[in-house]
Design a protein around this motif. Structure first.
Motif, PDB file in Angstrom:
ATOM      1  N   ASN A   3       0.258   4.050  -2.750  1.00 30.60           N
ATOM      2  CA  ASN A   3       0.174   5.557  -2.452  1.00 30.60           C
ATOM      3  C   ASN A   3       1.013   6.191  -3.164  1.00 30.60           C
ATOM      4  O   ASN A   3       0.817   7.596  -3.244  1.00 30.60           O
ATOM      5  CB  ASN A   3       0.107   5.674  -0.962  1.00 30.60           C
ATOM      6  CG  ASN A   3      -0.933   5.184  -0.152  1.00 30.60           C
ATOM      7  OD1 ASN A   3      -2.403   5.050  -0.894  1.00 30.60           O
ATOM      8  ND2 ASN A   3      -1.031   4.668   0.890  1.00 30.60           N
ATOM      9  N   LYS A   4       2.248   5.918  -3.133  1.00 26.00           N
ATOM     10  CA  LYS A   4       3.390   6.614  -3.787  1.00 26.00           C
ATOM     11  C   LYS A   4       3.202   6.854  -5.261  1.00 26.00           C
ATOM     12  O   LYS A   4       3.567   7.771  -5.858  1.00 26.00           O
ATOM     13  CB  LYS A   4       4.751   5.768  -3.671  1.00 26.00           C
ATOM     14  CG  LYS A   4       6.142   6.524  -3.973  1.00 26.00           C
ATOM     15  CD  LYS A   4       7.281   5.687  -3.672  1.00 26.00           C
ATOM     16  CE  LYS A   4       8.534   6.489  -4.273  1.00 26.00           C
ATOM     17  NZ  LYS A   4       9.693   5.591  -4.049  1.00 26.00           N
ATOM     18  N   LYS A   5       2.522   5.826  -6.031  1.00 26.68           N
ATOM     19  CA  LYS A   5       2.287   5.815  -7.298  1.00 26.68           C
ATOM     20  C   LYS A   5       1.226   6.977  -7.617  1.00 26.68           C
ATOM     21  O   LYS A   5       1.370   7.653  -8.751  1.00 26.68           O
ATOM     22  CB  LYS A   5       1.608   4.350  -7.875  1.00 26.68           C
ATOM     23  CG  LYS A   5       1.484   4.405  -9.436  1.00 26.68           C
ATOM     24  CD  LYS A   5       0.792   2.871  -9.499  1.00 26.68           C
ATOM     25  CE  LYS A   5       0.129   2.876 -10.936  1.00 26.68           C
ATOM     26  NZ  LYS A   5      -0.208   1.561 -11.446  1.00 26.68           N
ATOM     27  N   GLU A   6       0.385   6.909  -6.637  1.00 20.24           N
ATOM     28  CA  GLU A   6      -0.702   8.095  -7.021  1.00 20.24           C
ATOM     29  C   GLU A   6      -0.106   9.383  -6.577  1.00 20.24           C
ATOM     30  O   GLU A   6      -0.685  10.288  -7.363  1.00 20.24           O
ATOM     31  CB  GLU A   6      -1.637   7.712  -5.794  1.00 20.24           C
ATOM     32  CG  GLU A   6      -2.499   6.441  -6.087  1.00 20.24           C
ATOM     33  CD  GLU A   6      -3.659   6.143  -5.012  1.00 20.24           C
ATOM     34  OE1 GLU A   6      -3.682   6.918  -4.029  1.00 20.24           O
ATOM     35  OE2 GLU A   6      -4.414   4.956  -5.211  1.00 20.24           O
TER      36      GLU A   6
ATOM     37  N   TYR B  78       0.789  -1.207   0.039  1.00 19.48           N
ATOM     38  CA  TYR B  78      -0.154   0.076  -0.064  1.00 19.48           C
ATOM     39  C   TYR B  78       1.042   1.214  -0.087  1.00 19.48           C
ATOM     40  O   TYR B  78       0.417   2.246  -0.420  1.00 19.48           O
ATOM     41  CB  TYR B  78      -0.905   0.018   1.292  1.00 19.48           C
ATOM     42  CG  TYR B  78      -2.084  -1.063   0.938  1.00 19.48           C
ATOM     43  CD1 TYR B  78      -3.029  -0.765  -0.059  1.00 19.48           C
ATOM     44  CD2 TYR B  78      -2.084  -2.153   1.641  1.00 19.48           C
ATOM     45  CE1 TYR B  78      -4.132  -1.719  -0.328  1.00 19.48           C
ATOM     46  CE2 TYR B  78      -3.402  -3.248   1.438  1.00 19.48           C
ATOM     47  CZ  TYR B  78      -4.256  -2.880   0.399  1.00 19.48           C
ATOM     48  OH  TYR B  78      -5.058  -3.777   0.168  1.00 19.48           O
ATOM     49  N   TRP B  79       2.066   1.052   0.403  1.00 16.72           N
ATOM     50  CA  TRP B  79       3.015   2.270   0.467  1.00 16.72           C
ATOM     51  C   TRP B  79       3.377   2.532  -1.134  1.00 16.72           C
ATOM     52  O   TRP B  79       3.510   3.760  -1.337  1.00 16.72           O
ATOM     53  CB  TRP B  79       4.328   1.985   1.372  1.00 16.72           C
ATOM     54  CG  TRP B  79       5.417   3.161   1.359  1.00 16.72           C
ATOM     55  CD1 TRP B  79       5.271   4.444   2.013  1.00 16.72           C
ATOM     56  CD2 TRP B  79       6.362   3.017   0.411  1.00 16.72           C
ATOM     57  NE1 TRP B  79       6.405   4.912   1.710  1.00 16.72           N
ATOM     58  CE2 TRP B  79       7.186   4.310   0.802  1.00 16.72           C
ATOM     59  CE3 TRP B  79       7.262   2.188  -0.493  1.00 16.72           C
ATOM     60  CZ2 TRP B  79       8.327   4.790   0.106  1.00 16.72           C
ATOM     61  CZ3 TRP B  79       8.211   2.639  -0.939  1.00 16.72           C
ATOM     62  CH2 TRP B  79       8.830   3.852  -0.850  1.00 16.72           C
TER      63      TRP B  79
END
Length: 482
Positions: free
Chosen positions: A479-482, A475-476
């Protein structure tokens, strides 16, 4: 240079792919683990049966993977197969476990084994550089282990052809040496009564435990379900020795005609290694008594109590005398160096595929001017070297073995899922014996996992913890991708 100018080159043929399968499988395990199995089973027949089951399981899995490899001849192999069947989270958890423990842990363990056997020729390698408390020591052997990882990584960053040459040379050398050991071992062994003695009451199983503190040996007879449990627990040794065959799928994007050559290489490589492993164990049983004295000579110690568990070295000593120790040390050095060459070459491609999906560090998804994922290779190298320093790679491998088996089960079951979800997808090769052989593999492997849960609850539980730790990391990255 921009990424657009570079792409993975299809430069590996069938022989190259087969050498990666066989070379990645044959490390140091075949020279050691039969000792553990002898103590767990105490029966020549059951030991050979366990190796045969291991070989059949490995080959059936390889034949099943052939269908997935034909459908998805892309870099990343098993990671790609899992993602297509189960989605990104499950595929990331597989890649996470491979990076943190499975691939890098094996690389570290194999490198340290290489260095430990080099110490037979250069005893200075055993010297300690510094110690921490009473339990940790950093030695010259660990420095050599890390140097070997760095060297092989550097060579592999210079192009896939360099890695191909090293893999082919070292795999050929260790196959020839192993066949020589088997031939001479069988010839010499069958001129004695050792083999026939080992097969007296060959189905009588027993577990042997040696207490070093009291110097006492405890023998417990095994019957019925206890034998099944003992096989289920000790087969982890032979399965570990036969693992890494799936590494060739990681480099699918660099294999010529992958839809044909990957399934063929999986079958040929696992078949060759299965035959060698069974013959090697027959040679051990022809040269050394199964039972032995923990404090006896090389022959008196037998397979069960081989010095430092080095049954291969004990067998070589019977064939060649004292020089056999050096010959076997040299053979294991060749074997482990070649094994790590294949592991390092293949592993970087998996992490490259993850990076292309934005599920790993972005830089790992770049290719250098030799068209190889250099940064992914160096990230793998750094973590493997840290595991060498920690000295905990062995524990981590034990924890991850159970998780590795679960991912094999998931991947094979993925064939059934994709047959249902994508019935019209191109399948140049279909899983041999479908659905019977894949189902048989799933049932037997699930049984082994259940046995491990019962007999080794702590390590299997810790293996699942390692996998679960990947969930927040996933999930990190998302979220980094977004």
């Amino acid at each position: 240079m921009s990424e657009e100018k570079h792409h993975l080159q299809r430069s590996l043929g069938l022989i190259d792919a087969t050498s990666i399968v066989a070379g990645s499988m044959i490390g140091s395990g075949i020279f050691v683990v039969t000792t553990f199995m002898a103590r767990d089973l105490g029966s020549a027949a059951w030991i050979l049966v366990t190796w045969l089951i291991t070989g059949l399981l490995t080959m059936s899995a390889a034949l099943s993977y052939g269908e997935l490899a034909g459908m998805m001849p892309n870099a990343g192999g098993q990671y790609v197969y899992i993602q297509r069947a189960y989605g990104r989270l499950v595929s990331f958890l597989y890649g996470w476990t491979v990076f943190t423990v499975i691939q890098t842990g094996v690389i570290a363990a194999v490198a340290v084994t290489f260095a430990n056997y080099a110490a037979v020729f250069f005893p200075i390698l055993e010297n300690k550089i510094f110690t921490v408390g009473k339990t940790y020591a950093f030695t010259n052997s660990q420095v050599l282990a890390m140097f070997s990882i760095v060297l092989l990584t550097y060579i592999n960053t210079k192009g896939v052809k360099n890695g191909k040459v090293i893999q082919l040379v070292f795999t050929s050398a260790k196959l020839i040496a192993l066949f020589a050991l088997i031939i001479f071992g069988l010839y010499i062994g069958f001129h004695t009564d050792t083999f026939s003695t080992n097969f007296n009451n060959m189905w009588e199983a027993k577990k042997t435990v040696f207490d070093e503190a009291t110097q006492t040996v405890t023998v417990t007879k095994l019957t019925g379900i206890a034998i099944v449990g003992a096989i289920g627990a000790t087969i982890i040794n032979s399965l570990f020795s036969s693992d890494a065959w799936n590494n060739v799928t990681f480099i699918a994007a660099e294999i010529k005609d992958p839809k044909k050559n990957i399934p063929r290489s999986l079958f040929l490589g696992t078949l060759i290694v299965t035959i060698i492993y069974i013959l090697a164990n027959i040679a051990y049983l022809a040269l050394l008594p199964l039972n032995g004295n923990p404090n006896g000579t090389i022959v008196e110690s037998g397979i069960m109590f081989a010095n430092q568990n080095r049954v291969g070295a004990a067998a070589a000593n019977v064939i060649m005398g004292n020089i056999g120790v050096f010959v076997m040390a040299g053979l294991i050095m060749v074997s482990t160096f070649g094994c790590n060459s294949g592991l390092i070459l293949s592993g970087g491609r998996l992490f490259y595929a993850m990076a292309k999906d934005s599920l790993f560090f972005k830089k790992a998804g770049e290719l250098n001017h030799h068209d190889v994922p250099e940064k992914a290779l160096w990230l793998q190298c750094i973590w493997a070297c840290l595991l060498c320093i920690s000295g905990k790679y062995g524990d981590l491998l034990t924890y991850a073995t159970f998780a590795s088996l679960l991912f094999y089960i998931l991947t094979i079951y993925g064939i059934f899922i994709l047959r249902k979800k994508e019935p019209d997808a191109e399948r140049p090769y279909k899983a041999f014996g479908y659905p019977l052989i894949p189902i048989l593999y799933l049932v037997v492997t699930a049984g082994i996992c259940l046995t491990l849960l019962i007999y080794d609850t702590l390590n299997t539980g810790l293996g699942l913890v390692i996998v679960a730790l990947g969930i927040p990391v996933y999930y990190w990255f998302m979220n980094k991708k977004e």
